[in-house]
Design a protein around this motif. Sequence first.
Motif, mmCIF file in Angstrom:
data_model
loop_
_atom_site.group_PDB
_atom_site.id
_atom_site.type_symbol
_atom_site.label_atom_id
_atom_site.label_comp_id
_atom_site.label_asym_id
_atom_site.label_seq_id
_atom_site.Cartn_x
_atom_site.Cartn_y
_atom_site.Cartn_z
ATOM 1 N N LEU A 56 0.820 -1.213 0.000
ATOM 2 C CA LEU A 56 0.000 0.000 0.000
ATOM 3 C C LEU A 56 0.851 1.259 0.000
ATOM 4 O O LEU A 56 0.565 2.228 -0.705
ATOM 5 N N VAL A 57 1.912 1.262 0.812
ATOM 6 C CA VAL A 57 2.795 2.436 0.865
ATOM 7 C C VAL A 57 3.464 2.660 -0.486
ATOM 8 O O VAL A 57 3.564 3.794 -0.977
ATOM 9 N N SER A 58 3.925 1.577 -1.115
ATOM 10 C CA SER A 58 4.566 1.693 -2.430
ATOM 11 C C SER A 58 3.580 2.195 -3.466
ATOM 12 O O SER A 58 3.910 3.063 -4.297
ATOM 13 N N MET A 59 2.379 1.666 -3.444
ATOM 14 C CA MET A 59 1.354 2.096 -4.380
ATOM 15 C C MET A 59 1.041 3.586 -4.207
ATOM 16 O O MET A 59 0.995 4.345 -5.182
ATOM 17 N N PHE A 60 0.859 4.008 -2.958
ATOM 18 C CA PHE A 60 0.528 5.401 -2.671
ATOM 19 C C PHE A 60 1.656 6.332 -3.132
ATOM 20 O O PHE A 60 1.425 7.351 -3.781
ATOM 21 N N SER A 61 2.901 5.960 -2.831
ATOM 22 C CA SER A 61 4.046 6.811 -3.154
ATOM 23 C C SER A 61 4.250 6.948 -4.656
ATOM 24 O O SER A 61 4.460 8.057 -5.181
ATOM 25 N N LEU A 62 4.191 5.830 -5.369
ATOM 26 C CA LEU A 62 4.443 5.865 -6.810
ATOM 27 C C LEU A 62 3.280 6.501 -7.577
ATOM 28 O O LEU A 62 3.495 7.155 -8.603
ATOM 29 N N LYS A 63 2.069 6.350 -7.084
ATOM 30 C CA LYS A 63 0.941 7.003 -7.745
ATOM 31 C C LYS A 63 1.017 8.525 -7.602
ATOM 32 O O LYS A 63 0.581 9.262 -8.489
ATOM 33 N N LEU A 64 1.577 8.967 -6.479
ATOM 34 C CA LEU A 64 1.770 10.411 -6.320
ATOM 35 C C LEU A 64 2.725 10.958 -7.374
ATOM 36 O O LEU A 64 2.558 12.076 -7.867
ATOM 37 N N LEU A 65 3.745 10.156 -7.709
ATOM 38 C CA LEU A 65 4.726 10.587 -8.713
ATOM 39 C C LEU A 65 4.188 10.437 -10.136
ATOM 40 O O LEU A 65 4.663 11.108 -11.050
ATOM 41 N N GLY A 66 3.210 9.569 -10.310
ATOM 42 C CA GLY A 66 2.567 9.430 -11.607
ATOM 43 C C GLY A 66 3.276 8.495 -12.564
ATOM 44 O O GLY A 66 4.454 8.140 -12.374
ATOM 45 N N ASN A 67 2.551 8.051 -13.590
ATOM 46 C CA ASN A 67 3.097 7.229 -14.673
ATOM 47 C C ASN A 67 3.774 5.969 -14.144
ATOM 48 O O ASN A 67 4.890 5.627 -14.525
#
Length: 553
Positions: A56-67
């Motif tokens: 979940l943390v990885s998903m949240f962090s990378l989605k913030l950065l986009g693409n």
Amino acid sequence: MSENQKGVKYATSFKEQFTVRGMIIGSIGAAILTMSSMYVALKLGALPWPIIFVALVSMFSLKLLGNTNINEINVTHTAMSAGAMTAGGLAFTIPGIFILNPEAELNIVALFFVVLGGVILGLIFTALIRKYFVVTKDLPYPMGQAAAETLIIGDEGGKKALTLFSSLGVAAVFTVVRDWFKWIPGTLPGNIAGTSLASKGVFAGIWLSPMLIAVGFIIGPLYIGIWFLGAIIGDFGIVLGGTSAGLWDGAVAGAIKSSLGIGLMVGTGVGIIVKGIIPKAKEIFGPMFSKENMSGGFINLRWAPIAMVLIAFLFTVICKMGVVASIITILGVWLATSMSAQIVGQTGINPMEVFGIIVLLAAKAVSSLGQTEAFMVAAVVAIACGLAGDVMNDFKAGHILQTDPKAQWLGECIGGLIGSFVTVGVFYVILTAYGPTAFGNPEMFIAPQAGAVAAMVGGIPHMTAFLIGLVLGCVLYCLNFPVMTLGLGVYLPFYLSATAFIGGALRFIVQKAAPDYEKSGSGLIVASGLLGGEAVVGVIIALIQAVQGMTAI
């Protein structure tokens, strides 16, 4: 839809999966999670899988950065979780040095090479056994499947991430209030008929710990119920019942209780060998060192024999384990990582310290190990097995999502190496802040697994109870009874088990009263946040106290 059918639409190139930003996020997360895992393992004697939390943390962090893509997220959380079980391997073994002898000295440089050696061996052998357990045998690996499903479902709107960090913040504030300001007590005392049980050796009560309640919730009602049954047998059966009936005094009752718990846990390891390893030894170990695995698999392992020779040299010279014990340790890791992969794949439980005890006994049988060096043998094995359990779960998730195993393995390398440094650093901070007498102390760091290892090194308190537990543990495991958690309940103080039982009971209520909430996984997200919040703040408080102590000196 089959696993392969699921995975096709997620297939991406290696460069899209193994990215610089992903490894930066994974490295930061690995450092934080390793810190919290060390604290949790020492404090509770249990270390729930962090895989859903880091997904979940990885998903949240990378989605913030986009693409981003689902496989970049998968590789990132693979790196993030690697240090957690490394910390568990150390916490479940090395504190036993000070439980056995508070005046003992420990060379931090030697300890670092123990941890590093365990990590490298774990990485080598999991690369060798991945295909057999994940692809050929297709074991379920329930936590790996859960992580894959979490990533497939996704997190539209960020609601799960908000829930996670909100619960983390609540637990962090509570821990500051309890442990720093001391405005609320750590435990609520337990009494029966107005009579304190502490004088009889039963530490009944409830520990006011969001972290331990979360552990019970994550483990679930079945396993936590067996854990609590063990606590009732140990404290109210052996200690309170036995002393009240005049069968033995308090000292003997405590020895029987701890020895029986240790025997049940060690018996589990023997059961794994008898049921899961020996009947299929040729099938498991035969293909490992084939030409295909050494040079034609997802990673080239031709360097592995050289690495093993170098590790044996470091164990012999720097860690002073001796040549024979060093060789036995490396061979033991080979066996134990396969045992770990088998039981984790079938049950989701990883008794890493039990595997360490088994190899420790073998090393002691053929060499003259000193006390500290004996703990180092157990630590190497436990660390490698801890990492193996985590890696194999991640490989299962990757197999479902068709993530490149090479990208995942390289992520594990980065996370594991970071975990090596952080694990040793956090242990040194805790040792400096609280002193060696904190280990084994129910009010500080109970470290029950390390206590079990200490008993094997220093001598079992009650051999008859240990042997009974050993036989029962082996038989019950072969009958598919979750005996590992039973032994843990027998061994631990009652108040820890009672608090964990509250979490398991809450999970049961949620399953029955709100099945949709349970199915969504929201309860597990809240529990993961509560666990992480208290654990991280606990490490920060220890760090502040260590700095204050060194400044005072």
